[in-house]
Write an enzyme that holds these catalytic residues in place. Structure first.
Site, PDB file in Angstrom:
ATOM      1  N   CYS A  25       1.053  12.621   1.538  1.00  9.57           N
ATOM      2  CA  CYS A  25       0.037  13.195   0.644  1.00  9.57           C
ATOM      3  C   CYS A  25      -1.203  12.328   0.450  1.00  9.57           C
ATOM      4  O   CYS A  25      -2.316  12.788   0.662  1.00  9.57           O
ATOM      5  CB  CYS A  25       0.669  13.497  -0.719  1.00  9.57           C
ATOM      6  SG  CYS A  25       1.919  14.794  -0.680  1.00  9.57           S
ATOM      7  N   GLY A  59       0.796  -1.214   0.000  1.00 11.60           N
ATOM      8  CA  GLY A  59       0.000   0.000   0.000  1.00 11.60           C
ATOM      9  C   GLY A  59       0.829   1.263   0.000  1.00 11.60           C
ATOM     10  O   GLY A  59       2.046   1.249   0.106  1.00 11.60           O
TER      11      GLY A  59
END
Length: 657
Positions: free
Chosen positions: A368, A363
């Site tokens: 951000c 992942g």
């Protein structure tokens, strides 16, 4: 209300503050979202273009003649966005003085030394010119000397025009353009906790800017902010300086950690949002002129200010969505025997989909993606769009599931217990070629592994200094987990020591150093070419008599890459650089390097070829049955199994399964 005595907060990347008053629910506005148009100064404003489209050039009233040139820029925030952005702007605009301000004295000291606080490939080369200046020199203007090209090109000296300082008020007061590039994390407390953006630092900085900015200055949102933050900035400016005119622009960054300098030097787009007014267009034109010194004007795109703010959130959210999507398919591949790389290759061949961001693994991390997806979730919730909020929140849920599934597989393969066992984590930064550890998947994995009671959790990262990793783990996981305090976590300065006597090795960051790659002969390839993905051809012959800074940078990189002896790669092949600022005798970074034997992020060794770890050597010093868990898809599974490893990879087929 922010008091007049508000001072600039420390611009720490991990700051977590409570209050946030930024408006995140769009209210009625006369602004509209015009068609995106590139910057082009060949046309003039007409009533028709003013109402129907938004070519920046057609709404600038001859910006060159009416707008004073930008001579001084102040960037507030010396972090992962502000530092590299300001450095490249200064590098490409020698006539502009660029000041980077931050209240964190330690961070500013490091920017002014040979130990910059962040690592980005190519950043050191930029700093050496913009921060330190350069001497006059001469370079051959063609790859080989010929009668037609026998005179070398003369390169003028240049003065320093990039400065890092804590003198916030002075630098803001002198600036034509003020860039606000402070951290805007997700709120952890109060209304909207867990999804809303924490705007406390941004608001405090805006108040300081409002107090000190000179009349007519252009205020630019560089931080990632909720939609309609420009209205907050305008209101704050009006509160402190009633009657004084400022223009507020949105200029979001689209930088990826590890390629930030490349993204700045060769940006695929520069997005500038402004108010739909003549003064807004002129301000946008002034900022565009700064970028136009090296970015083609066709790539400088303008929108209204709110469209620009929202575009940044949506861009990151859609990229995060792709990662979560392919990771959901990886789980299906593990259950069916399909191979996620083959699936990704097949669907990525469709031009409507494309191949980017279809690499399955544990992942996404970083500052951000998660934050921006959650900001979009909160925006949808405040607009009473629960289905939209649920859709985007599922992207975060899938990301967390991918990480947890990886750790559960590790525990399961080790007979459902880690008691008395050593586990090694290779990679602490959230992605390769950076020392950025914000929202790193490795940190969550370390937390979960620690709960299983292992004898030791060994950690190694080629870009992060051990002492700094130790300090961060102490702050974010707890001091009790460190080996010095009786816990299992130990940080190492080399991969082999970290893997020695280990029961399992987990690859959590896709550093090239960790990859197991076979050459055409089927042998392990242990050499990593210098800047393999950014290798540049010889830029000569130059387009003009005096080459640009970009061409000189490309030539310097080319000459370093072409050196026959890697150990003798010249630091300054153009004989142009001034000395690096000397450190004081009590420099803490020098002391850390001396104590650990590890020289920071390798800025001075960036062009020296690196080697991949020798997995055969690691195999000899691991404990049976030699488990390796590839969370980033960097290993040739068949080759690793021939060595004798038992390999588990996310969504990828292995004979051991």
């Amino acid at each position: 209300m922010i008091p007049l005595s508000t001072t600039l907060p420390e611009v720490e990347e991990n700051v977590t503050l409570d209050a946030s008053t930024a408006p995140t629910t769009p209210e009625g506005s006369g602004s509209f979202s015009p068609v995106l148009r590139p910057f082009d100064d060949s046309t003039q404003l007409t009533p028709k273009t003013r109402n129907n489209s938004r070519s920046l050039s057609s709404t600038l009233f001859d910006t060159t003649a009416r707008t004073p040139p930008v001579r001084n820029i102040c960037c507030v925030g010396a972090g992962y966005v502000g530092g590299p952005t300001a450095a490249v702007i200064a590098f490409q605009n020698p006539h502009i003085q660029v000041n980077v301000v931050d209240r964190d004295e330690k961070r500013i000291r490091r920017w002014n030394s040979q130990h910059p606080p962040i690592y980005e490939p190519g950043l050191n080369d930029i700093l050496r010119i913009a921060r330190d200046g350069a001497r006059e020199c001469a370079v051959e203007s063609a790859p080989t000397k010929s009668e037609e090209n026998k005179d070398p090109a003369s390169i003028s000296s240049r003065k320093s025009n990039l400065f890092f300082t804590t003198d916030v008020a002075r630098c803001i007061s002198e600036a034509d353009v003020v860039l606000i590039a402070v951290n805007t994390p997700t709120k952890s407390r109060g209304s909207g906790a867990g999804s809303a953006t924490d705007m406390a630092a941004f608001e405090a900085v805006t108040a300081v800017v409002a107090q000190h900015a000179r009349p007519g200055a252009i205020i630019v949102e560089k931080s990632t902010v909720p939609c309609r933050t420009a209205k907050l900035v305008e209101d704050t400016l009006s509160l402190y300086r009633p009657g004084v005119h400022f223009e507020v622009l949105s200029n979001p960054e689209f930088l990826a950690a590890g390629t930030a300098i490349k993204d700045l030097l060769h940006a695929d787009r520069i997005l500038i949002g402004s108010r739909n007014s003549p003064s807004g267009y002129r301000a946008a034109g002034a900022l565009a002129s700064v970028y136009a010194s090296w970015i083609p004007r066709s790539r400088i795109i303008t929108t209204n200010v709110f469209s620009s703010e929202l575009a940044k959130l949506v861009a990151n959210s859609m990229l995060a969505q792709r990662i979560s999507s392919i990771n959901s398919i990886a789980a299906v591949c593990d259950a069916t025997g399909a191979d996620v790389d083959e699936v990704a290759s097949a669907i990525g061949a469709d031009p409507r989909i494309g191949s980017k961001f279809l690499k399955a693994g544990i992942g996404f991390g970083g500052s951000c993606f998660k934050k921006d997806v959650l900001s979009l979730v909160y925006l949808a919730e405040t607009l009473i769009l629960p289905e939209v909020a649920d859709y985007w929140r599922a992207v975060i849920t899938m990301n967390e599931y991918s990480r947890n599934r990886f750790v559960h597989r590790v525990v399961k393969c080790l007979n459902n217990t880690l008691a008395g066992k050593k586990v090694t984590v290779l990679g602490y930064a959230f992605k390769k070629d950076t020392n950025d550890t914000r929202e790193s998947p490795a940190l969550d994995i370390i937390r979960t592994l620690e709960e299983e009671g292992p004898r030791e959790i060994a950690i190694f990262d080629p870009c992060c200094i051990p002492a700094q990793m130790t300090d961060e783990i102490r702050r974010f996981v707890g001091p009790s987990v460190l080996q010095g305090n009786g816990g299992p976590v130990a940080v190492y300065a080399d991969a082999y020591s970290a893997c020695n006597e280990s029961d399992a090795v987990l690859i959590t960051t896709e550093f090239d150093e960790f990859a197991y790659v076979l050459n055409p002969k089927g042998e392990a390839d242990l050499t990593i070419p210098v800047r393999a993905k950014a290798r540049l051809p010889d830029p000569r012959p130059f387009a003009q008599a005096e080459p640009t800074e970009t061409e000189l940078l490309a030539l310097q990189t080319y000459l370093m890459q072409e050196a026959e002896d890697p150990a003798a790669i010249p630091e300054d092949p153009l004989d142009r650089l001034n000395p690096v600022p000397a450190c004081s005798e009590d420099c803490p970074d020098c002391q850390v390097e001396k104590a650990t034997g590890k020289t920071g992020y390798g800025a001075s060794k960036e062009h020296v070829p690196k080697n991949r770890v020798d997995w055969k050597k690691i195999y000899c010093h691991m404990r049976k049955p030699h488990w390796v868990f590839d969370g980033r898809g960097v290993l040739d599974i068949a080759g690793m199994e021939r060595i004798g490893f038992k390999v588990q990879s996310v969504g990828r087929h292995s004979r051991a399964q």
